[in-house]
Design a protein around this motif. Structure first.
Motif, PDB file in Angstrom:
ATOM      1  N   ASN A  40       0.828  -1.209   0.000  1.00 32.14           N
ATOM      2  CA  ASN A  40       0.000   0.000   0.000  1.00 32.14           C
ATOM      3  C   ASN A  40       0.861   1.257   0.000  1.00 32.14           C
ATOM      4  O   ASN A  40       0.563   2.238  -0.692  1.00 32.14           O
ATOM      5  CB  ASN A  40      -0.939  -0.004   1.206  1.00 32.14           C
ATOM      6  CG  ASN A  40      -1.990  -1.085   1.122  1.00 32.14           C
ATOM      7  OD1 ASN A  40      -2.431  -1.453   0.041  1.00 32.14           O
ATOM      8  ND2 ASN A  40      -2.400  -1.622   2.259  1.00 32.14           N
ATOM      9  N   SER A 240     -10.101 -10.898  -0.202  1.00 32.41           N
ATOM     10  CA  SER A 240      -9.352  -9.652  -0.334  1.00 32.41           C
ATOM     11  C   SER A 240      -9.953  -8.610   0.609  1.00 32.41           C
ATOM     12  O   SER A 240     -11.049  -8.797   1.150  1.00 32.41           O
ATOM     13  CB  SER A 240      -9.415  -9.141  -1.773  1.00 32.41           C
ATOM     14  OG  SER A 240     -10.748  -8.748  -2.103  1.00 32.41           O
ATOM     15  N   GLN A 241      -9.238  -7.506   0.801  1.00 32.43           N
ATOM     16  CA  GLN A 241      -9.777  -6.434   1.628  1.00 32.43           C
ATOM     17  C   GLN A 241     -11.057  -5.876   1.018  1.00 32.43           C
ATOM     18  O   GLN A 241     -11.992  -5.517   1.744  1.00 32.43           O
ATOM     19  CB  GLN A 241      -8.731  -5.335   1.797  1.00 32.43           C
ATOM     20  CG  GLN A 241      -7.492  -5.781   2.561  1.00 32.43           C
ATOM     21  CD  GLN A 241      -6.532  -4.636   2.861  1.00 32.43           C
ATOM     22  OE1 GLN A 241      -6.937  -3.492   3.000  1.00 32.43           O
ATOM     23  NE2 GLN A 241      -5.253  -4.949   2.955  1.00 32.43           N
ATOM     24  N   ALA A 242     -11.107  -5.825  -0.306  1.00 33.96           N
ATOM     25  CA  ALA A 242     -12.328  -5.351  -0.970  1.00 33.96           C
ATOM     26  C   ALA A 242     -13.487  -6.308  -0.718  1.00 33.96           C
ATOM     27  O   ALA A 242     -14.637  -5.873  -0.552  1.00 33.96           O
ATOM     28  CB  ALA A 242     -12.083  -5.201  -2.469  1.00 33.96           C
ATOM     29  N   ASP A 243     -13.210  -7.612  -0.685  1.00 34.14           N
ATOM     30  CA  ASP A 243     -14.259  -8.595  -0.378  1.00 34.14           C
ATOM     31  C   ASP A 243     -14.847  -8.339   1.011  1.00 34.14           C
ATOM     32  O   ASP A 243     -16.066  -8.380   1.201  1.00 34.14           O
ATOM     33  CB  ASP A 243     -13.697 -10.016  -0.432  1.00 34.14           C
ATOM     34  CG  ASP A 243     -13.317 -10.462  -1.835  1.00 34.14           C
ATOM     35  OD1 ASP A 243     -13.884  -9.909  -2.797  1.00 34.14           O
ATOM     36  OD2 ASP A 243     -12.456 -11.348  -1.959  1.00 34.14           O
ATOM     37  N   TYR A 245     -14.753  -5.549   2.735  1.00 29.54           N
ATOM     38  CA  TYR A 245     -15.464  -4.266   2.744  1.00 29.54           C
ATOM     39  C   TYR A 245     -16.879  -4.410   2.193  1.00 29.54           C
ATOM     40  O   TYR A 245     -17.837  -3.891   2.764  1.00 29.54           O
ATOM     41  CB  TYR A 245     -14.679  -3.241   1.920  1.00 29.54           C
ATOM     42  CG  TYR A 245     -15.339  -1.888   1.843  1.00 29.54           C
ATOM     43  CD1 TYR A 245     -15.214  -0.961   2.872  1.00 29.54           C
ATOM     44  CD2 TYR A 245     -16.101  -1.528   0.730  1.00 29.54           C
ATOM     45  CE1 TYR A 245     -15.820   0.281   2.809  1.00 29.54           C
ATOM     46  CE2 TYR A 245     -16.719  -0.293   0.649  1.00 29.54           C
ATOM     47  CZ  TYR A 245     -16.577   0.602   1.697  1.00 29.54           C
ATOM     48  OH  TYR A 245     -17.189   1.825   1.629  1.00 29.54           O
ATOM     49  N   ARG A 246     -17.006  -5.148   1.093  1.00 25.14           N
ATOM     50  CA  ARG A 246     -18.341  -5.355   0.524  1.00 25.14           C
ATOM     51  C   ARG A 246     -19.211  -6.190   1.461  1.00 25.14           C
ATOM     52  O   ARG A 246     -20.416  -5.929   1.591  1.00 25.14           O
ATOM     53  CB  ARG A 246     -18.226  -6.038  -0.846  1.00 25.14           C
ATOM     54  CG  ARG A 246     -17.695  -5.123  -1.944  1.00 25.14           C
ATOM     55  CD  ARG A 246     -17.838  -5.784  -3.314  1.00 25.14           C
ATOM     56  NE  ARG A 246     -16.937  -6.924  -3.445  1.00 25.14           N
ATOM     57  CZ  ARG A 246     -15.715  -6.842  -3.963  1.00 25.14           C
ATOM     58  NH1 ARG A 246     -15.252  -5.691  -4.379  1.00 25.14           N
ATOM     59  NH2 ARG A 246     -14.966  -7.938  -4.066  1.00 25.14           N
ATOM     60  N   CYS A 263     -14.484  -1.283   7.186  1.00 23.74           N
ATOM     61  CA  CYS A 263     -13.796  -2.285   8.011  1.00 23.74           C
ATOM     62  C   CYS A 263     -13.140  -1.642   9.229  1.00 23.74           C
ATOM     63  O   CYS A 263     -13.118  -2.220  10.317  1.00 23.74           O
ATOM     64  CB  CYS A 263     -12.744  -3.013   7.179  1.00 23.74           C
ATOM     65  SG  CYS A 263     -13.414  -3.871   5.729  1.00 23.74           S
TER      66      CYS A 263
END
Length: 316
Positions: A40, A240-243, A245-246, A263
């Motif tokens: 990141n 994933s972090q996006a998973d 978050y959703r 999150c």
């Protein structure tokens, strides 16, 4: 977007792209690949370097050795971004130019003397939930499916261990272990640091339910796995972090929670509730694995309740 594996795509992070200077290009690639290990941070610093490079190109500054403090200051001044983002851009340039100075590409760091905007934060902006809202969210998760058991366990880890979502998605099954007759979790934090935390009794139950329900007992590999197929069975791939978050957004909507949480909200909520119930700031700092107690204090949102109570005194 950057391909952070191929060295040629890192070259635009410097004005040296416009000059035949192999040494500065190679040193730049080393900065992003060998010096910065966090993905990141690498992505954010590469974006800052590339944006500065484009700015230099528009102003016909074609060689990195021609960059002066006035150029960096002018670039920073024209940024129409939030103060914390501007400070991050400046920090990225300082670090990059420092690396070039050490590598004898530049004699001095042109960004070292440039001052960024003043930005002081005493209270964080991360949305938090009340303890009752967290209970409502958990209660709304179905526990007759492995996906529901997984999601409840993920939220539990973030609330009860103050874990960052990145640490949660990196957890392996062997990171859940028994010690002193209690269940513990090992979190893989930023910078490769390992952080061990004992489990709250609720989290202990939720992790056992998920591992047993997913038939993961005695298995090695990733702990929180993504789902695949119409029957929503677990795959061997990590979420994933996006998973996550959703998933948090879906669960919040299902529970009727109107606060726009993410999150990180569970980290802030856990710290706030710990302090509200008599916990000490220095212990919260250790639990959150913060370097500074000031950082932990940004997550303390007990003052929000005081404001809500006091505003009702305005009897009009």
């Amino acid at each position: 977007m950057f391909d952070l594996v191929r060295p040629d795509t890192l070259a635009p992070a410097l004005p040296s792209l416009y000059a035949p200077d192999v040494a500065s290009r190679r040193r730049t690639v080393e900065f992003f690949t060998a010096h910065i290990r966090n993905a990141n941070t690498r992505k954010a610093y590469a974006q800052a370097g590339a944006d500065f490079s484009r700015w230099c190109g528009r102003h016909r500054i074609v060689d990195v050795r021609s960059v002066e403090p006035v150029h960096v200051a002018a670039y920073i001044e024209q940024l129409s971004l939030a103060p914390q983002t501007v400070k991050q851009r400046l920090a990225a340039l300082r670090a990059l130019f420092d690396w070039l100075v050490v590598g004898q590409v530049l004699p001095v760091n042109p960004a070292a003397s440039v001052r960024g905007p003043r930005h002081s934060v005493k209270v964080g902006k991360t949305p938090v939930l009340s303890a009752q809202e967290v209970r409502d969210l958990i209660a709304a998760i179905e526990t007759d499916t492995v996906i529901g058991l997984r999601d409840r366990a993920i939220i539990g880890v973030m609330v009860y261990t103050f874990a960052r979502v990145g640490a949660v998605t990196r957890m392996q099954l062997e990171d859940v272990y028994v010690q002193r007759r209690r269940l513990w979790v090992r979190l893989h934090e930023k910078g490769g640091k390992l952080h061990d935390m004992p489990c709250h009794h609720n989290l202990e139950d939720w992790l056992h339910d998920y591992i047993d329900g997913a038939d993961l007992a005695g298995v090695t590999g990733i702990l929180f796995r993504s789902a695949k197929g119409p029957t929503a069975t677990l795959s061997d791939r990590p979420m994933s972090q996006a998973d996550v978050y959703r998933m948090v957004g879906r669960r919040a909507n299902a529970a009727g929670i109107e606060t726009l949480i993410g999150c990180h909200s569970f980290r802030a909520t856990g710290i706030t509730e710990y302090l509200r119930n008599g916990g000490k700031l220095e212990i919260a700092q250790q639990m959150a694995n913060h370097e500074s107690a000031r950082t932990t204090g940004l997550y303390d949102r007990r003052g929000d309740q005081v404001k809500l109570d006091e505003v009702e005194r305005i009897a009009i």
